[in-house]
Design a protein around this motif. Sequence first.
Motif, PDB file in Angstrom:
ATOM      1  N   UNK A 289      61.197  15.241  76.045  1.00 42.73           N
ATOM      2  CA  UNK A 289      62.115  16.170  76.709  1.00 42.73           C
ATOM      3  C   UNK A 289      63.421  16.359  75.932  1.00 42.73           C
ATOM      4  N   UNK A 290      63.534  15.655  74.811  1.00 40.36           N
ATOM      5  CA  UNK A 290      64.718  15.805  73.986  1.00 40.36           C
ATOM      6  C   UNK A 290      65.881  14.918  74.405  1.00 40.36           C
ATOM      7  N   UNK A 291      65.608  13.929  75.287  1.00 43.28           N
ATOM      8  CA  UNK A 291      66.665  13.029  75.731  1.00 43.28           C
ATOM      9  C   UNK A 291      66.716  11.785  74.851  1.00 43.28           C
ATOM     10  N   UNK A 292      67.882  11.219  74.753  1.00 47.96           N
ATOM     11  CA  UNK A 292      68.013   9.923  74.096  1.00 47.96           C
ATOM     12  C   UNK A 292      67.517   8.855  75.061  1.00 47.96           C
ATOM     13  N   UNK A 293      66.762   7.908  74.539  1.00 48.21           N
ATOM     14  CA  UNK A 293      66.184   6.879  75.402  1.00 48.21           C
ATOM     15  C   UNK A 293      67.291   6.004  75.989  1.00 48.21           C
ATOM     16  N   UNK A 294      67.322   5.961  77.311  1.00 45.62           N
ATOM     17  CA  UNK A 294      68.299   5.151  78.040  1.00 45.62           C
ATOM     18  C   UNK A 294      67.524   4.019  78.710  1.00 45.62           C
TER      19      UNK A 294
END
Length: 333
Positions: A289-294
């Motif tokens: 989804x284009x998010x940075x892994x948190x």
Amino acid sequence: MKLGRAALGLLLLAPVVVQAVEPISLGLALAGVLTGYISYPRLYCFFAECCGQKRSLSREVLQKDLDSKLFGQHLAKKVILNAVSAFISNPKPKKPLTLSLHGWTGTGKNFVSKIIAENIYEGGLNSNFVHLFVATLHFPHASNITLYKDQLQLWIRGNVSTCARSIFIFDEMDKMHAGLIDAIKPFLDYYDHLDGVSYQKAIFIFLSNAGAERITDVALDFWRSGKQREEIKLRDMEHALSVSAFNNKNSGFWHSSLIDRNLIDYFVPFLPLEYKHLKMCIRIEMQSRGYEVDEDIVTKVADEMTFFPKEERVFSDKGCKTVFTKLDYYYDD
């Protein structure tokens, strides 16, 4: 329709010429273009999808896809990689490749079908040569089994006639009416041709929850014995899977000639997923989804899932299937 689009594409390549020709001459020119277009398969396939267009399946690419997208399934990875790559590289297989994938919902059966399709055709599941049947959608009424059998045979015969490397995926085999799938038995057997059609290069994939209990029992026994799940071998459950599917009255394989005549090449078990595998699924979904892994969110989503057995809470009861919707909560705009 595809032919028309392709011809239009060719004409657009030469707009100056088109403007200079009279209508009748243009018609003759178009006929010539179409004749040449059809005569050169490579040119045709530049504008339209072709059967076997992605002929040189890469074992390395398939392995990379399985390793990076499928978690906790060492048995499935090994079987799928070896079976599919060997089958595609064989110019003269003796019979179609038939894979029966078994396990609980969310363990990766549908995902593996998608990976296989994408490694053979650019369009993946959307390819004209990949056909998905869902038992409850396409074959809902037990009273229409005879009609469904006739339709299924006609559909498979027609599509394999068009493309020998057709892929057929049957989902919800555990919900299919018993006896229906036997209609395709002749197509899976060791025949060079049937009524002038060869089915030997086709691929048939069956997806089912049948046998999931047996798979869970074996995985749980290994866990309770302190063994790693990677120590589980295919021989520990493949025979039990075929027997379970064959004797399950609620399964589409109940007393099926496909099993009785040994026409299923591989019964592939998908193991129930553990907590660590869910976190892997969540990370990959975040990245897609284009998010940075948190990692905080990864842990929160994984902790919201339910596990079984109730006391030990070892395996996720829904696999990775619902982690995606739960992830939406944290990224809902």
